[in-house]
Write a protein that holds these residues in place. Structure first.
Motif, PDB file in Angstrom:
ATOM      1  N   GLU A 202       0.839  -1.190   0.000  1.00  0.00           N
ATOM      2  CA  GLU A 202       0.000   0.000   0.000  1.00  0.00           C
ATOM      3  C   GLU A 202       0.880   1.248   0.000  1.00  0.00           C
ATOM      4  N   SER A 203       0.540   2.202  -0.841  1.00  0.00           N
ATOM      5  CA  SER A 203       1.351   3.411  -0.929  1.00  0.00           C
ATOM      6  C   SER A 203       1.032   4.376   0.198  1.00  0.00           C
ATOM      7  N   LYS A 204       1.942   5.308   0.460  1.00  0.00           N
ATOM      8  CA  LYS A 204       1.740   6.320   1.485  1.00  0.00           C
ATOM      9  C   LYS A 204       0.561   7.206   1.134  1.00  0.00           C
ATOM     10  N   PHE A 205       0.373   7.485  -0.167  1.00  0.00           N
ATOM     11  CA  PHE A 205      -0.744   8.318  -0.593  1.00  0.00           C
ATOM     12  C   PHE A 205      -2.077   7.680  -0.205  1.00  0.00           C
ATOM     13  N   LEU A 206      -2.211   6.368  -0.419  1.00  0.00           N
ATOM     14  CA  LEU A 206      -3.466   5.700  -0.092  1.00  0.00           C
ATOM     15  C   LEU A 206      -3.749   5.734   1.402  1.00  0.00           C
ATOM     16  N   LYS A 207      -2.694   5.722   2.219  1.00  0.00           N
ATOM     17  CA  LYS A 207      -2.893   5.801   3.659  1.00  0.00           C
ATOM     18  C   LYS A 207      -3.416   7.170   4.069  1.00  0.00           C
ATOM     19  N   LYS A 208      -3.011   8.219   3.342  1.00  0.00           N
ATOM     20  CA  LYS A 208      -3.416   9.583   3.665  1.00  0.00           C
ATOM     21  C   LYS A 208      -4.715   9.986   2.981  1.00  0.00           C
ATOM     22  N   LEU A 209      -5.235   9.161   2.093  1.00  0.00           N
ATOM     23  CA  LEU A 209      -6.414   9.498   1.317  1.00  0.00           C
ATOM     24  C   LEU A 209      -7.630   9.854   2.171  1.00  0.00           C
ATOM     25  N   PRO A 210      -7.956   9.116   3.249  1.00  0.00           N
ATOM     26  CA  PRO A 210      -9.113   9.506   4.066  1.00  0.00           C
ATOM     27  C   PRO A 210      -8.962  10.905   4.677  1.00  0.00           C
TER      28      PRO A 210
ATOM     29  N   ALA B 257      -9.557  13.427   1.942  1.00  0.00           N
ATOM     30  CA  ALA B 257     -10.982  13.483   1.619  1.00  0.00           C
ATOM     31  C   ALA B 257     -11.743  14.319   2.638  1.00  0.00           C
ATOM     32  N   VAL B 258     -11.451  14.152   3.926  1.00  0.00           N
ATOM     33  CA  VAL B 258     -12.120  14.919   4.981  1.00  0.00           C
ATOM     34  C   VAL B 258     -11.816  16.406   4.822  1.00  0.00           C
TER      35      VAL B 258
ATOM     36  N   ILE C  99     -13.600  21.921   3.240  1.00  0.00           N
ATOM     37  CA  ILE C  99     -13.423  23.101   2.389  1.00  0.00           C
ATOM     38  C   ILE C  99     -14.657  23.338   1.536  1.00  0.00           C
ATOM     39  N   ILE C 100     -15.199  22.291   0.935  1.00  0.00           N
ATOM     40  CA  ILE C 100     -16.402  22.424   0.106  1.00  0.00           C
ATOM     41  C   ILE C 100     -17.581  22.891   0.942  1.00  0.00           C
ATOM     42  N   ALA C 101     -17.725  22.339   2.153  1.00  0.00           N
ATOM     43  CA  ALA C 101     -18.819  22.767   3.043  1.00  0.00           C
ATOM     44  C   ALA C 101     -18.669  24.246   3.388  1.00  0.00           C
ATOM     45  N   GLY C 102     -17.470  24.698   3.652  1.00  0.00           N
ATOM     46  CA  GLY C 102     -17.236  26.116   3.952  1.00  0.00           C
ATOM     47  C   GLY C 102     -17.600  27.008   2.781  1.00  0.00           C
ATOM     48  N   ILE C 103     -17.247  26.590   1.578  1.00  0.00           N
ATOM     49  CA  ILE C 103     -17.587  27.361   0.380  1.00  0.00           C
ATOM     50  C   ILE C 103     -19.097  27.433   0.204  1.00  0.00           C
TER      51      ILE C 103
END
Length: 118
Positions: free
Chosen positions: A82-90, A93-94, A99-103
């Protein structure tokens, strides 16, 4: 050389030639050239390393691996693919959702202010 994931530039010290080897591929080198050696079955490769790790009485004396200081081994928990990127993906996403909710909230407040002016 075998690449499990990602992409690697494989450069010949003798000729200066460079080839790109991607995840799931392997390449070979000799004194004259580099060459793509085809695809790599990552699952099969992991199994072969795990079985090698579990083998007893391995004598590396006189092998090429010993001469260049490579000893086949795997972490006790097994090989992780598993890549480091996949570990940080959640987490990513949060952050994006926040950010989208704030906008959206800012936009709704702006629309409401404009409606109250008229």
């Amino acid at each position: 050389m075998k690449v499990f994931e990602g992409e690697v530039d494989f450069k010949s010290k003798a000729t200066g030639e460079t080839i790109k080897v991607k995840g799931g591929e392997k390449a070979e080198a000799n004194s004259n050239k580099l060459s793509q050696a085809g695809s790599l079955d990552v699952g099969e490769e992991i199994e072969s390393w795990l079985s090698l790790r579990n083998a007893e009485n391995i004598n590396w004396e006189g092998s090429d691996e010993k001469e260049v200081g490579i000893t086949p081994s795997a972490p006790e928990s097994g090989i992780k693919t598993e890549s480091k990127f996949l570990k940080k993906l959640p987490i990513i996403a949060v952050i994006i959702v926040i950010i989208i909710a704030g906008i959206i909230i800012a936009w709704l407040r702006l629309v409401k202010k404009r409606e109250n002016r008229f």
